[in-house]
Design an enzyme around this catalytic site. Sequence first.
Site: not given
Length: 316
Positions: A79, A101, A131, A228, A230, A273
Amino acid sequence: MTKQPLTLFLAAPRGFCAGVDRAIKIVEMALDKWGAPVYVRHEIVHNKFVVDGLRDKGAVFVEELEDCPDDRPVIFSAHGVAKSVPAEANRRNMIYVDATCPLVSKVHVEAQRHSEAGLQMIMIGHKGHPETVGTMGQLPDGEVLLVETVADVATVPVRDPKHIAYVTQTTLSVDDTKDIVAALQVRFPQIVGPHKEDICYATTNRQEAVKAIAPKADAMLVVGAPNSSNSRRLVEVGAKAGCNYAQLVQRADNIDWRALEGIKSVGITAGASAPELLVNEVIQAFKDRYNVTVETVETAVENVEFKVPRVLRTDA
């Protein structure tokens, strides 16, 4: 007793993205190179199954750098982290590997570039998400302002409306973010955006696959962790795209079978993930109860791969 027929619409793409693959590989290669324990600041990716598996191999997960000893390697999660974290690791002469990432790193570079051009940053993201914390931590306090909703745009206190730029968290809902960007452009007509969309290819692709499935599925299950971002966005996208029942499940044990009584079709996807093993576990749980037909709904093909850092590609 005869099993009722059921169609499973399997989203493609789904599950692991290139950034998650790389982050997990970094921890495994670090354990091979330096032996256990290797410390990881924050969950390497947001999935309990993945984290537990790496813990079993010798990874130690901590929340802060101060929880790590000086003499063992430490890995920063996918993140991303604020600039102060590697600076502190350097001060302590620690060995560290950054598993951020590359698509998150791209946002960090954008923020830095805009700041050097004299622009104050607005970040579209979720408060407290690692993030968001990492991206906002690339610049001094006050240089990155957070907005989470269209309503936030009206009150965000900028220094100079003519010198503003924006970046976004990479795991947001594509449609919700468009609305926030539109509101920013109305309030700040000179606002500067990224050269290329910040929301990553994997987030976009997984949301598009859900949109293709949702109108024809009685229910949508998203395999992923509650923390998570996403994965949670995939649930929201499924509901908005016309699926009457959209639910996040960590694994097959979490499926609410009573809520699915009488259904004829289920869409299944997985957050970036979530490993495919857990998707297969969910499919098998349906096969145990129904006469299942599996239909793959493919909306994109992914062939992205990110290299691991050089320090792990050289011999100890």
